[in-house]
Design an enzyme around this catalytic site. Structure first.
Site, PDB file in Angstrom:
ATOM      1  N   TYR A 135      -8.442 -36.799 -28.498  1.00 59.62           N
ATOM      2  CA  TYR A 135      -9.516 -37.616 -29.314  1.00 59.62           C
ATOM      3  C   TYR A 135      -9.606 -36.965 -31.246  1.00 59.62           C
ATOM      4  O   TYR A 135      -9.938 -37.189 -31.878  1.00 59.62           O
ATOM      5  CB  TYR A 135     -11.084 -37.252 -28.271  1.00 59.62           C
ATOM      6  N   LYS A 190      -3.184 -31.265 -16.303  1.00 55.95           N
ATOM      7  CA  LYS A 190      -2.163 -31.498 -15.699  1.00 55.95           C
ATOM      8  C   LYS A 190      -1.883 -31.072 -16.310  1.00 55.95           C
ATOM      9  O   LYS A 190      -0.230 -31.242 -16.894  1.00 55.95           O
ATOM     10  CB  LYS A 190      -2.499 -33.197 -16.216  1.00 55.95           C
ATOM     11  N   ASP A 222      -5.313 -36.368 -11.879  1.00 57.54           N
ATOM     12  CA  ASP A 222      -4.731 -37.904 -10.779  1.00 57.54           C
ATOM     13  C   ASP A 222      -5.944 -37.278  -9.514  1.00 57.54           C
ATOM     14  O   ASP A 222      -6.180 -38.295  -8.883  1.00 57.54           O
ATOM     15  CB  ASP A 222      -3.632 -38.330 -10.594  1.00 57.54           C
ATOM     16  N   ASP A 246     -13.767 -37.459 -19.753  1.00 55.89           N
ATOM     17  CA  ASP A 246     -15.031 -38.788 -20.704  1.00 55.89           C
ATOM     18  C   ASP A 246     -14.603 -39.896 -18.930  1.00 55.89           C
ATOM     19  O   ASP A 246     -15.425 -40.341 -18.732  1.00 55.89           O
ATOM     20  CB  ASP A 246     -14.077 -39.355 -21.809  1.00 55.89           C
ATOM     21  N   ASP A 250     -17.530 -41.320 -15.560  1.00 56.62           N
ATOM     22  CA  ASP A 250     -17.040 -41.822 -15.470  1.00 56.62           C
ATOM     23  C   ASP A 250     -17.323 -42.975 -14.045  1.00 56.62           C
ATOM     24  O   ASP A 250     -18.498 -42.644 -13.803  1.00 56.62           O
ATOM     25  CB  ASP A 250     -16.886 -43.274 -17.245  1.00 56.62           C
TER      26      ASP A 250
END
Ligand code: NAD
Length: 356
Positions: A135, A190, A222, A246, A250
């Site tokens: 980001y 990852k 994942d 992020d 959620d």
């Protein structure tokens, strides 16, 4: 105690008003000042994070933030979009550590889409690094199309990067939080595909050696997404980068029934913090008086605990929220048959009465 109040857009103004009402009945002495941010600031000043708003936030002990954004601004150039205000505040205030607790209140077990036995008693903490990763990566951009026409670009790119010090400081935050909880950290990466996250994994492992009482495990993102919905209670503290955090936070939010219940805190090295609900500005329900203000009210409790050193007042707010839920009061997002549906304002009033 100086609190900057930044309600923002959409339901932001409705939910922040309820949290401010709750703060005022605690009998504490604090100064508040309100400023525009996001789309409303863009309308008034031509920028989503005007200088005056940034200055107010930087000089406050804590910022109580609602939410920013509306689809009507999607056509604006990226630097002028409301969401840039939150990125600007995080960057300028150095808010690198985002705390997102996902707690399932006993009274709301049925509001979750998961089976009650999977989430009853759930209490996990997701710690998301907030000022690095893709980001904020450079370079970023779109490559001009062969006809020289930018909107027709054939390629776009964003760069993922983390430095050792950035990973070290968020790892320390996670291990210290785990020491006050069940002493377990799951670092999500990852590393099998991305160099950035191989460094992440190596550095978290090194920092972990300083906390021998804490059990550390590593999980690919994942798999973490899968385990969050399969067996969420096996986590205690989860620490991860900006983008994975992020998304995972959620997903964790929905485990608890509604995103309208989940507070968040973003802290810098001086414990100055920005406190906001985990959800966005919900333009689909803005102005209808039906938004759930509890995530914002609970964010105000986190503000009292983390930045303003008022743990007792924070406990009182959290107890009051449990009380109104036990009374069967529910906003539309958490309503189920046999409970009483209330508006945003009625929910705020109920928390105030419970406090009194
Ligand atoms: P959202 O979180 O605003 O809404 C998602 C869904 O949850 C909607 O159906 C909404 O009605 C519901 N919801 C959210 N908060 C609720 C509450 N308190 N009570 C009841 N229901 C609630 O996410 P979105 O729709 O993807 O985004 C809307 C806007 O918010 C976009 O412009 C987005 O960029 C912005 N946004 C801002 C922030 C922030 O300010 N930090 C965070 C996320 C999204």
């Amino acid at each position: 105690m100086k609190i900057a109040i930044l309600p923002g857009d959409g339901i932001g103004t409705e939910i922040v008003a309820e949290a401010v009402k709750v703060l005022h009945v605690l009998g504490l002495k604090f100064e508040t000042e309100t400023a525009l941010v996001g789309g409303t600031a863009y309308e008034a000043h031509g920028h989503p994070l005007p200088e005056s708003t940034l200055k107010l936030a930087m000089q406050a002990d804590a910022v109580l933030f609602g939410a920013v954004g509306d689809w009507k601004y999607d056509k604006l150039d990226r630097p002028l979009r409301p969401e840039q205000a939150i990125l600007g505040l995080r960057k300028n205030m150095g808010l690198f550590a985002n705390f997102r607790p996902a707690i399932c209140y006993e009274q709301l077990v049925d509001a979750s889409s998961l089976k009650p036995e999977l989430i009853a008693g759930l209490d996990i903490l997701i710690i998301r690094e907030l000022t690095g990763d893709i980001y904020f990566g450079q370079p970023r951009g779109r490559r001009v199309a062969t006809d020289g026409h930018f909107p027709g670009a054939e390629e776009a790119f964003d760069t993922m990067r983390y430095s050792r010090p950035e990973i070290e400081r968020i790892a320390h935050v996670a291990f210290q939080a785990a020491m006050k909880r069940n002493k377990k950290v799951t670092s999500v990466d990852k590393a099998n595909v991305l160099e950035t996250f191989q460094l992440w994994k190596d550095v978290v492992t090194e920092v972990g050696k300083q906390y021998p009482e804490v059990t550390l495990d590593h999980m690919y993102v994942d798999n973490a997404a899968m385990q969050l919905v399969k067996e969420p209670k096996k986590f205690d503290v989860m620490v991860t980068g900006n983008m994975f955090g992020d998304i995972l936070s959620d997903a964790a939010a929905m485990l608890t029934g509604s995103i309208g219940m989940l507070p968040s805190a973003s802290l810098n090295a001086k414990n100055q913090g920005l406190y906001e609900p985990s959800h966005g500005s919900a333009p689909d329900i803005a102005g209808k008086g039906i938004a759930n203000p509890l995530a914002t009210i609970l964010s105000a409790a986190m503000m009292l605990r983390f930045s303003l050193n008022q743990a007792q007042a924070a406990d009182r707010i959290e107890a009051a929220v449990k009380k109104v839920l036990s009374q069967g009061l529910r906003t539309a997002d958490i309503y189920s048959s046999g409970t009483t549906k209330v508006s945003t304002v009625q929910m705020g009033d109920a928390v105030v009465s419970a406090l009194r």
